[in-house]
Design an enzyme around this catalytic site. Structure first.
Site, PDB file in Angstrom:
ATOM      1  N   SER A 124       0.837  -1.210   0.000  1.00  0.00           N
ATOM      2  CA  SER A 124       0.000   0.000   0.000  1.00  0.00           C
ATOM      3  C   SER A 124       0.862   1.246   0.000  1.00  0.00           C
ATOM      4  CB  SER A 124      -0.845   0.068   1.276  1.00  0.00           C
ATOM      5  OG  SER A 124      -1.507  -1.115   1.497  1.00  0.00           O
TER       6      SER A 124
ATOM      7  N   ASN B 233      -3.430   6.299  -1.613  1.00  0.00           N
ATOM      8  CA  ASN B 233      -3.201   6.654  -0.203  1.00  0.00           C
ATOM      9  C   ASN B 233      -2.685   8.070  -0.011  1.00  0.00           C
ATOM     10  OD1 ASN B 233      -4.162   4.437   1.242  1.00  0.00           O
ATOM     11  ND2 ASN B 233      -2.432   3.226   0.528  1.00  0.00           N
TER      12      ASN B 233
END
Ligand SMILES: NC(=O)c1ccc[n+]([C@@H]2O[C@H](COP(=O)([O-])OP(=O)(O)OC[C@H]3O[C@@H](n4cnc5c(N)ncnc54)[C@H](O)[C@@H]3O)[C@@H](O)[C@H]2O)c1
Length: 284
Positions: A118, A189
């Site tokens: 991520s 993100n």
């Protein structure tokens, strides 16, 4: 590509194995923990039953999908015949670097090494191998069988044809590829985490309560889930770690996790997985 190896059989690994097996690939699902492999197979079984109940697959497809997945605790055996490997192990730079070093040693010379990270730099993971031109990010969203997006992240070393292959592979899975450069937090993100952080700052300033903040973002911005509830689902420790990576990567204090988030993580309030975050949940 015929054989896909997936390293890490947790939340993401089981979903990634599921979607590849359902599209007719042979999947080698690898984890150091036998218990994690068993849990993953049980989850895939349950999720396939859900698809049958929704009439999106036939019972025969469930059998074929399960038969296409073989589990391994030995990485070398699991990766040696693979045409491509997706690493979906614990989000920890040292663990991932060591996995990339081993994948590089055991996999076929032309095998593409992808990661579902991520937040960790693809360039750094590529540097742990002798083939950084064949290293790429393939960032699936949770839950993998449901979510359409795959964020594809190329480093400066990734060959353009490797990116093209992964774009085509993503489309073959029935998902939508979105290609981005290797920058801290990629796109997903980099935008999501500051929004979550800002919601927590607003809560700590007493601008409103958690339910109202979430309601405003749901009803006003058409978000399916408010930022605080989403943070609880992602895990407050995970949000904290990604904000730290953004802050360090951009050398910019605007990404610093706010003090309420830091305190909640310190006191073990991690969201759904610990039974309490901004809301309370049944203890897992
Ligand atoms: N959970 C999410 O919502 C989400 C979403 C997108 C991306 N990701 C990323 O996906 C990756 C996996 O996350 P997760 O939530 O599935 O984690 P998880 O903790 O559920 O599972 C990780 C698995 O990796 C295994 N593992 C650890 N070291 C290993 C090794 N050396 N070899 C093989 N297996 C090993 C663990 O036993 C565990 O089963 C992380 O990089 C994370 O950032 C997670």
């Amino acid at each position: 590509m015929k054989i896909i190896a997936v390293i890490g059989a947790g939340t993401m690994g089981n979903g990634i194995a599921h979607v590849f097996a359902q599209q007719g690939f042979q999947v080698h699902l690898i984890d150091t923990q036998e218990a994690a492999l068993q849990k993953a197979m049980a989850t895939i079984d349950k999720n396939l039953d859900r698809q049958i109940a929704k009439n999106t697959i036939l019972p025969d497809q469930k059998i074929n999908t399960l038969q296409s997945i073989t589990t391994f605790t030995n990485m070398e055996l699991g990766v040696k015949d693979a045409d491509m490997i997706i690493e979906a192990a614990t989000e920890n730079i040292e663990i991932k670097k060591s996995i990339f070093k081993n994948m590089d040693a055991f996999a076929k010379k032309d095998c593409i090494l992808a990661t579902n990270t991520s937040s960790i730099s693809i360039t750094q993971l590529g540097a742990a191998t002798q083939r950084p031109e064949n290293v790429i990010g393939m960032h699936f969203m949770n839950p993998v069988p449901v979510m359409k997006l795959v964020e594809i992240i190329y480093s400066q070393q990734t060959l353009p044809e490797v990116t093209q292959k992964i774009v085509a592979l993503t489309e073959q899975l029935g998902k939508v590829p979105c290609v981005v450069k290797d920058f801290p937090g990629f796109i997903s993100n980099r935008i999501l985490m500051p929004m979550i952080n800002e919601a927590i700052i607003a809560l700590s300033e007493g601008v409103s309560d958690a339910k109202t903040i979430d309601q405003i973002m749901k009803l006003g911005m058409a978000h399916p889930m408010g930022p605080l509830q989403l943070a609880d689902y992602i895990g407050l420790d995970v949000c904290h770690n990604i904000l730290m990576i953004l802050q360090e990567g951009f050398h910019n204090a605007k990404y610093a996790p706010c003090s309420l988030l830091v305190d909640m993580v310190k006191s073990g309030k991690l969201g759904v997985k610990s039974g309490e975050g901004f809301y309370k949940y049944p203890t897992p």
